[in-house]
Design a protein around this motif. Sequence first.
Motif, short mmCIF file in Angstrom:
data_model
loop_
_atom_site.label_atom_id
_atom_site.label_comp_id
_atom_site.label_asym_id
_atom_site.label_seq_id
_atom_site.Cartn_x
_atom_site.Cartn_y
_atom_site.Cartn_z
N GLU A 1 43.33 34.43 41.12
CA GLU A 1 43.20 36.08 40.31
C GLU A 1 41.23 36.35 41.00
O GLU A 1 40.66 37.72 42.11
CB GLU A 1 43.10 35.82 38.69
CG GLU A 1 42.10 38.08 38.56
CD GLU A 1 42.57 37.40 37.28
OE1 GLU A 1 42.17 39.12 36.77
OE2 GLU A 1 42.37 36.50 36.31
N PRO A 2 40.84 35.37 40.72
CA PRO A 2 39.11 35.33 40.93
C PRO A 2 39.00 35.66 43.00
O PRO A 2 37.99 36.41 42.97
CB PRO A 2 38.35 34.52 41.29
CG PRO A 2 39.39 33.64 40.45
CD PRO A 2 40.39 34.35 40.21
N TYR A 3 39.30 35.16 43.51
CA TYR A 3 39.69 35.12 45.21
C TYR A 3 40.26 36.58 45.65
O TYR A 3 39.58 37.60 45.71
CB TYR A 3 40.76 34.36 45.78
CG TYR A 3 40.23 33.35 45.65
CD1 TYR A 3 38.54 32.02 46.79
CD2 TYR A 3 40.40 32.23 45.45
CE1 TYR A 3 38.28 31.11 46.16
CE2 TYR A 3 39.91 30.88 44.90
CZ TYR A 3 39.12 30.53 46.17
OH TYR A 3 38.16 29.10 46.09
N ILE A 4 41.23 36.89 44.83
CA ILE A 4 41.63 38.56 45.49
C ILE A 4 40.58 39.65 45.20
O ILE A 4 40.24 40.57 45.63
CB ILE A 4 42.96 38.87 44.60
CG1 ILE A 4 42.89 38.49 43.31
CG2 ILE A 4 44.24 38.22 45.78
CD1 ILE A 4 44.43 39.15 42.50
N HIS A 5 39.71 39.92 44.29
CA HIS A 5 38.70 40.14 43.54
C HIS A 5 38.00 39.61 44.67
O HIS A 5 37.24 41.00 44.94
CB HIS A 5 38.45 40.01 42.02
CG HIS A 5 39.34 40.67 41.28
ND1 HIS A 5 39.18 41.81 40.29
CD2 HIS A 5 40.46 40.39 40.22
CE1 HIS A 5 40.32 42.44 39.79
NE2 HIS A 5 41.34 41.47 39.80
N GLU B 1 27.49 37.11 49.16
CA GLU B 1 27.15 36.66 47.88
C GLU B 1 28.46 35.44 47.75
O GLU B 1 29.45 35.12 48.65
CB GLU B 1 28.29 37.21 46.62
CG GLU B 1 27.47 36.65 45.33
CD GLU B 1 28.59 37.19 44.19
OE1 GLU B 1 28.40 36.80 42.89
OE2 GLU B 1 28.65 38.73 44.61
N ASP B 2 27.98 34.53 47.28
CA ASP B 2 29.36 32.92 47.20
C ASP B 2 29.45 32.43 46.00
O ASP B 2 29.95 33.22 45.32
CB ASP B 2 28.27 32.04 47.06
CG ASP B 2 28.58 30.56 46.98
OD1 ASP B 2 29.11 30.41 47.95
OD2 ASP B 2 28.58 29.74 45.94
N TYR C 1 29.34 33.92 42.45
CA TYR C 1 30.55 35.00 41.80
C TYR C 1 31.62 34.45 40.72
O TYR C 1 31.94 35.22 39.87
CB TYR C 1 31.02 35.56 42.36
CG TYR C 1 32.23 36.85 42.14
CD1 TYR C 1 31.55 38.03 41.98
CD2 TYR C 1 33.61 36.25 42.32
CE1 TYR C 1 32.98 38.67 41.66
CE2 TYR C 1 34.51 37.04 41.64
CZ TYR C 1 34.48 38.73 41.86
OH TYR C 1 34.93 39.12 41.52
N LYS C 2 32.12 33.59 40.93
CA LYS C 2 32.97 33.03 39.88
C LYS C 2 32.51 32.26 38.17
O LYS C 2 33.00 32.63 37.46
CB LYS C 2 33.85 31.71 40.71
CG LYS C 2 35.37 31.01 39.81
CD LYS C 2 36.50 30.06 40.25
CE LYS C 2 37.14 29.49 39.45
NZ LYS C 2 37.65 28.63 39.96
#
Length: 200
Positions: A159-163, A173-174, A178-179
Amino acid sequence: MKKYFIPGIAIVAAVATFALTRTTASAVKAESPATIHWYSLEEAQKLSDVNPRKIFIDFTTSWCGWCKTMDANTFQNPTIARYMNANYYCVKFNAETHDTVTFNGQKFWNRGAPNQRTAHDFAYTALQGHLSYPSFAFVSKDRTAFTIMQGYQAPEAFEPYIHFYAEDREKTEDFNVYKQTFISELHTTTPTKTPTTGGH
């Protein structure tokens, strides 16, 4: 990051293990099926020509057990599916198909015999020869940059990657930064299933 220039394709090899993206909450709320709508490679390009959007490619094979597990656990998660439909044109590409395909005006085909299990030229080019499955590519809107990720991803990891990629955060951004502030929209967890057939 390295840029690889190949006739018709410029590939950004950003790696590694498991990646994806984020977009606005309003986009996620748009009405869309709770299953991912998979397009052909040609269809995704035509749609992006009219309404520019990143293309997500799932490189898979008929024998890949972890690909089937990704389908069952992650791609069929309603929250993941809705977000992918709203923010990407999704392509499921058989990396061993013998069909000829066209990408950015360049034709790709499988050079192996019809009865052989050989890699398609498009998969080999996009994945820079690293042929393990499942593998994923986030393709830029202008279709010149590929961000490659490989390996099974559970919904919570995916999920966090697709966003991140849908919002073009990779440009400024790194991901690890972000995560830390990412807020999940997952409401239910799909029961984990393990592959019953071959792996990578």
